[in-house]
Design a protein around this motif. Sequence first.
Motif, PDB file in Angstrom:
ATOM      1  N   TYR A 419       0.557   3.150   6.471  1.00  0.00           N
ATOM      2  CA  TYR A 419       0.660   2.800   5.093  1.00  0.00           C
ATOM      3  C   TYR A 419       2.387   3.641   3.898  1.00  0.00           C
ATOM      4  N   ASN A 433       1.000  -1.940   2.347  1.00  0.00           N
ATOM      5  CA  ASN A 433       0.966  -1.523   4.058  1.00  0.00           C
ATOM      6  C   ASN A 433       2.199  -2.158   4.893  1.00  0.00           C
ATOM      7  N   LEU A 444      -0.026  -3.030  -3.311  1.00  0.00           N
ATOM      8  CA  LEU A 444      -0.652  -3.438  -2.902  1.00  0.00           C
ATOM      9  C   LEU A 444      -2.106  -2.276  -4.110  1.00  0.00           C
ATOM     10  N   ASN A 447      -4.766  -3.918  -6.180  1.00  0.00           N
ATOM     11  CA  ASN A 447      -4.990  -4.681  -5.380  1.00  0.00           C
ATOM     12  C   ASN A 447      -6.528  -4.160  -5.334  1.00  0.00           C
ATOM     13  N   GLU A 449      -9.200  -5.121  -3.101  1.00  0.00           N
ATOM     14  CA  GLU A 449      -9.360  -4.758  -1.486  1.00  0.00           C
ATOM     15  C   GLU A 449      -8.952  -3.764  -1.187  1.00  0.00           C
ATOM     16  N   TYR A 450      -8.100  -2.852  -1.181  1.00  0.00           N
ATOM     17  CA  TYR A 450      -7.168  -1.749  -0.582  1.00  0.00           C
ATOM     18  C   TYR A 450      -8.200  -0.318  -1.629  1.00  0.00           C
ATOM     19  N   VAL A 453      -8.653   2.442   0.634  1.00  0.00           N
ATOM     20  CA  VAL A 453      -7.474   2.641   1.420  1.00  0.00           C
ATOM     21  C   VAL A 453      -6.974   4.137  -0.163  1.00  0.00           C
TER      22      VAL A 453
END
Length: 477
Positions: A419, A433, A444, A447, A449-450, A453
């Motif tokens: 990343y 990513n 992201l 986002n 979903e991330y 991370v």
Amino acid sequence: MNISIKLLKLNISLLTFLVMSLSLEAEPKKAHIKNILFIVADDLKASVLGTYGDKVCKTPNIDKLAEQSLVFDRAYCQGVVCGPSRTSFMHSRYRGSLGTNLAEHFKNNAWYTARVGKIYHMRVPYDIINGTDGQDIASSWTERFNSSGREAHTPGDYACLNLNIFTDKLEHRESTKMPNRMFVSVSYEGDGSDQPDYKSASKTIELLNKHKDKPFFIATGLVRPHYPNVAPKQYFEPYPWEKIELPEIYKNDLADIPKMGRAKTMNSSNPIGKYIDNQKRMWSAYYATVQFMDEQVGRILDELERLGLRESTAIVFLSDHGYHLGEHGFWQKQNLHEEVTRVPLMIYVPGMKAGRTQALTELVDIYPSLTTLLGIETPKEVQGKSFLPLLEHNNKTIRNEALSLLSSAKGYSIRTDTYTYIRYKDMSEELYNMNKDPKQFKNLSKNPEYRPVLEKLRIQFDLRLKQEGLNKPAKKK
């Protein structure tokens, strides 16, 4: 019985001799390295070189050096403009100039040190036109030499591409401190011997001949492809603008890039955005000056070879930072995206095998690597890490992330194995990513979903800034 034992001992001795011989042959030949040739290009993006995958630009000399060197595929600058970057890698500091700089440290340890051209920051074109020292640190060098040139005032075919001006007149050309100087090119009749980089190569060749018999640290700073893009016509000819393919522009690309993450100069706010053909001409001029710069590197390396110095001289080639040429609609530097932060870096070490490494590396790592290579004590103020273990095992991990900084602490980025995470002074963020999106089209950071991370990278980011003291005022020498 005694004869059998004697034969057995003889066979064992012979086998031992053969094994030892094979082992010696397998070990890389360690040459006696006493010299450093340090070559710095200006505003050179990694992606424009053949060794980094470009299929258009002609860089045979740098590519040849790469074949003989350890090439860093993921090397990152710390400063994203000339001055901060050069101060950083010459002192191995993230900010400020605490401690003894790289060249001065070699000088203090009995090396002859010389600067040819731009190593510390020089204003281009001002200091080039005037032949002045810029922000050079005189104590670094036994001798220092400037390489002057006429830059945008070179007689020939002048273009100011964002204003769509084309002329051969010398009057009213954009130059020092003028707002459109970064879009200037000059194509002219000549052999290039009047250009600053040609002069720098010639002076370097002279110094190699003069100081070949004693240890030297010679730093040659080439100013191309920094604007203005000036070169003889024959260097423009391989790159007809009509055949140039511009970078892909992702639809609504800027929508998810924070305000502080946008370049100062963009297609949307500068006249260059209106002239698609002139954007292609910018690429043509950039390619032309990269090729010209590459030829000067070749002249220097050929002389090093002719003098028989390749077996005693380590060679480092790098750029201070990368450059935008329309990616995301951005131009120039001072930005934390990949085209600016990622830089070309290669090191040739006599007796060591060539190769490539994916290890994350920072330009601050050059200083401790060279002192370790030459057996000099590394000053305690140095913040970089030696990458010499990569010369033996190029798959080693030296760093978990590479750090880059915007001037005035306006923002920082870390590049990890997967990343890129960027945070700005106003706490806005970007997350990419790099395996799935190497051109950084999809931020992201928002986002869901991330989210895991992002939270992990925030912790890693904060820890790294704390480790390097970047939450404190910069210290000066």
